[in-house]
Design an enzyme around this catalytic site. Structure first.
Site, PDB file in Angstrom:
ATOM      1  N   LYS A 174      36.225  32.599  23.792  1.00  0.00           N
ATOM      2  CA  LYS A 174      37.402  33.004  23.790  1.00  0.00           C
ATOM      3  C   LYS A 174      38.022  33.202  24.988  1.00  0.00           C
ATOM      4  CE  LYS A 174      39.842  37.636  24.096  1.00  0.00           C
ATOM      5  NZ  LYS A 174      40.590  37.135  25.486  1.00  0.00           N
ATOM      6  N   GLU A 384      38.868  47.776  43.471  1.00  0.00           N
ATOM      7  CA  GLU A 384      39.368  46.278  43.374  1.00  0.00           C
ATOM      8  C   GLU A 384      40.779  46.292  42.977  1.00  0.00           C
ATOM      9  OE1 GLU A 384      38.165  43.531  40.255  1.00  0.00           O
ATOM     10  OE2 GLU A 384      37.821  42.152  41.882  1.00  0.00           O
TER      11      GLU A 384
END
Ligand code: UN1
Length: 495
Positions: A174, A384
């Site tokens: 995917k 992050e």
């Protein structure tokens, strides 16, 4: 007419059973580039079935012959490099020079692991018994599920697909929801290279449906995921339920340390490239610059001068250094972190806003952003951000710099600028990260070295390099007794 891409299942380009499609958007101008299938769980099921059926034949093709197909794929990638790079810039936004670099990285790993077809080494070792032979062999795992991110939509799929194939596995892959086109181009390349049908299957769509089904499918025997920590945790949990191997590559909060004896111009070069290359959308991006106090002012001045010259825009335009943010959601997330930084008391030195006028109006652009006076406990120093935002953090001395560098839950990449060889070696030992750079930026790993991180970045595995094959093979220990009698290990030992 906008081109429609199909899923690639059992060697055929097919529509999703959902009959739904989604637009693929160029993040620089929101133009629709193509449509891809918005697939269903049923499509994943069909892909697994095809991969399962193809497995027996594929695993029995001699590995050097499998390697030849992989070599051919690399040669096709080389031929198509410019065309792929342009598509990559439109699909992902990164500038054309970087896009070429990414295609090259995909070619490099594909060539590197193609050679594994003639290696796939096992070991031989003496037996403790007479006339007995011991060895290990590497075998494919079966159908593997690969889920990859949008920030390196060509090279990361290549890191996973090429080694998985040479090792004899079959694949359900995917690509990311954003920037899925390069993944589909990879299928075309392997098809042209002569890969038998069913060996590589690609299903596009959402993480919530396609990704989820891949992680839960009982006939998928291993999972390899690169992306956010949040999703990685779910992938790991699903894999654990079935006791299958799961490889995770997740976030980073990568530091560049600048010591007082560093070549400051070089450190600035490294910080610009590390923090703002790919608009900071790399898991290896520099997001903290930790500077020893005596050079803090000088470094900051030099750095700021360079940041203010960064050209932002459509990556296809000459001279553009920083392209757009991948989508609106990510852009909002980054802008939100900028607000958090301000509220936490960090000083916004430059940037901090969305670019809106003229050429920027239709895309998702953020000005390169620098915070100073950042302390380790602030969220912008811990979480992050995955965008063009970097924190400058003062350090009192070398030890303090290392302590700050190690003060996050992540551990992917780190860098130190110094001319002091003993400090460089100490840093190499003390920095808690899977990758360490001395006098070089935190980004730019080469494919023949293992890639991956410690702590919250991953689950111990590494990709690429000599580790690439391990992720996609099982080790079998084989004992061959040619004595013609029963010999009992640990009991019948003669001298
Ligand atoms: C990533 O950001 O997920 O080392 C991969 C680098 C690149 C790969 C980055 N070779 O920056």
């Amino acid at each position: 007419m906008v081109k429609t891409y199909f899923n690639y299942i059992n060697g055929a380009w097919v529509k999703s059973s959902s009959r739904e499609k989604v637009d693929v958007i160029n993040p620089a101008n929101r133009k629709v580039l193509a449509k891809v299938q918005f697939s269903s769980r049923d499509d994943v099921g069909k892909a697994v079935e095809a991969a399962e059926k193809a497995f027996d034949k594929w695993r029995k093709i001699p590995a050097p012959k499998r390697g030849e197909i992989i070599f051919k794929a690399a040669a096709i990638m080389e031929k198509k490099k410019e065309q792929l790079a342009r598509l990559l810039t439109m699909d992902n936004g990164k500038n054309l020079e970087e896009a070429r670099g990414e295609i090259q990285e995909g070619i490099d790993i594909t060539k590197y692991v193609a050679g594994e077809g003639r290696r796939l080494f096992g070991e031989t070792t003496p037996s403790e018994l007479r006339d007995k032979f011991c060895m290990t062999i590497r075998e494919p795992i079966g159908v593997v599920g690969l889920i990859t991110p949008w920030n390196f939509p060509f090279s990361i799929p290549c890191w996973k697909i090429s080694p998985a194939l040479v090792a004899g596995n079959t694949i359900v892959f995917k690509p990311a929801t954003d920037a899925p086109l390069l993944g589909l181009e990879i299928a075309k390349i392997f098809e042209e290279a002569g890969l038998p049908k069913g060996v590589l299957n690609i299903v596009t769509g959402s993480g919530a449906i396609v990704g989820d089904e891949i992680t839960k499918h009982p006939r998928i025997k291993a999972l390899s995921f690169t992306g956010s920590t949040e999703v990685g945790r779910k992938v790991y949990t699903e894999g654990a339920k079935r006791l299958i191997s799961v490889e995770l590559e997740m976030g980073g909060k990568n530091p560049e340390i600048v010591l007082r004896d560093a070549d400051l111009d070089l450190a600035v070069d490294g910080a610009i490239w590390g923090a703002f290359g790919t608009s900071g959308q790399r898991c290896t991006a520099t997001s903290r610059i930790i500077v020893e106090r005596p050079v803090l002012e000088e470094f900051t001045k030099k750095f700021l001068k360079r940041v203010e010259k960064i050209k932002v825009g459509n990556g296809l335009k000459k001279g553009v250094f920083m392209g757009p943010i991948i989508n609106e959601r990510q852009m909002k997330k980054i802008l939100n972190y900028i607000e958090i930084g301000k509220r936490e008391g960090a000083k916004l030195l430059t940037g901090g806003y969305r670019l809106m006028d003229k050429e920027y109006r239709k895309g998702f652009f953020i000005a390169p952003t620098v915070f100073t006076d950042v302390t380790p406990e602030m969220r912008i120093a811990q979480e992050e951000i995955f965008g063009p935002v970097v924190c400058i953090m003062p350090a009192e001395n070398f030890e303090d710099a290392i302590r700050i560098a190690n003060s996050t839950t992540y551990g992917l990449s780190s860098s130190i600028y110094t001319k002091d060889i003993s400090k460089a070696f100490k840093a190499m030992r003390e920095l808690e990260s899977g990758i360490v750079y001395i006098n070089a930026p935190t980004i730019g790993a080469e494919v023949h070295l293992p890639f991956g991180g410690v702590k919250g970045t991953g689950n111990k595995g590494r990709e690429a390099g000599t580790e690439a094959i391990k992720e996609f093979t099982e080790v079998k220990s084989v004992f061959i007794d040619y004595s013609g009698r029963l010999q009992r290990a640990q009991i019948d030992v003669e001298y």
